[in-house]
Design an enzyme around this catalytic site. Sequence first.
Site, PDB file in Angstrom:
ATOM      1  N   HIS A  57       0.858  -1.186   0.000  1.00  0.00           N
ATOM      2  CA  HIS A  57       0.000   0.000   0.000  1.00  0.00           C
ATOM      3  C   HIS A  57       0.896   1.240   0.000  1.00  0.00           C
ATOM      4  O   HIS A  57       2.026   1.204   0.492  1.00  0.00           O
ATOM      5  CB  HIS A  57      -0.879   0.028   1.240  1.00  0.00           C
ATOM      6  N   GLU A  59       0.903   3.894   1.807  1.00  0.00           N
ATOM      7  CA  GLU A  59       1.359   4.317   3.127  1.00  0.00           C
ATOM      8  C   GLU A  59       2.523   3.456   3.615  1.00  0.00           C
ATOM      9  O   GLU A  59       3.500   3.971   4.162  1.00  0.00           O
ATOM     10  CB  GLU A  59       0.228   4.226   4.162  1.00  0.00           C
ATOM     11  N   CYS A  87      -6.308   1.931   5.703  1.00  0.00           N
ATOM     12  CA  CYS A  87      -6.933   0.689   6.150  1.00  0.00           C
ATOM     13  C   CYS A  87      -6.355   0.331   7.528  1.00  0.00           C
ATOM     14  O   CYS A  87      -5.457   1.014   8.038  1.00  0.00           O
ATOM     15  CB  CYS A  87      -6.662  -0.432   5.142  1.00  0.00           C
ATOM     16  N   CYS A  90      -2.475  -0.224   7.466  1.00  0.00           N
ATOM     17  CA  CYS A  90      -1.720   1.026   7.340  1.00  0.00           C
ATOM     18  C   CYS A  90      -1.851   1.874   8.595  1.00  0.00           C
ATOM     19  O   CYS A  90      -0.874   2.486   9.039  1.00  0.00           O
ATOM     20  CB  CYS A  90      -2.173   1.786   6.101  1.00  0.00           C
TER      21      CYS A  90
END
Length: 154
Positions: A57, A59, A87, A90
């Site tokens: 992801h 992040e 999410c 993260c």
Amino acid sequence: MNGDAAEYREAMGLALEQARLAKIHGDVPIGAAILRDGEPLALAGNERELRRDPTAHAEILAIRAAAEALGGWRLPGTTLYVTLEPCAMCAGAIVLARIPTVVIGAPDPKAGAAGSVLDVLAEPALNHRPEVIAGVMAEESAALLRAFFAARRG
């Protein structure tokens, strides 16, 4: 809230550019930028498809790059800008990295862990709770996602 709206918009623009780059290789257009003292420390877009890695992801990639740049896992004095609400994975990484401030573009009503579905970033049982500033360039962030998914359905 520290900083001002123009500063937030400029930094979120960096994250949006990373989101646009992610789209080029077929990833969901989500971008992240980590700044320290107003200077970009790490920039990343989603790379789950590119890397075939469910943890890639934006992040997570930005946090890893910032930690490498600073030479440690704690990221004091930083601000994370992300185009979509993080999410749970993260949000957990944000807490563990001790990022002081998180600026969010669009909310994620299906998987957001900064208040939409869960609120990991404000969980009182955890040892770190960053300041959260939501809604910065939310429409621009959401429009990128809508266009991406409309094209995939179309």
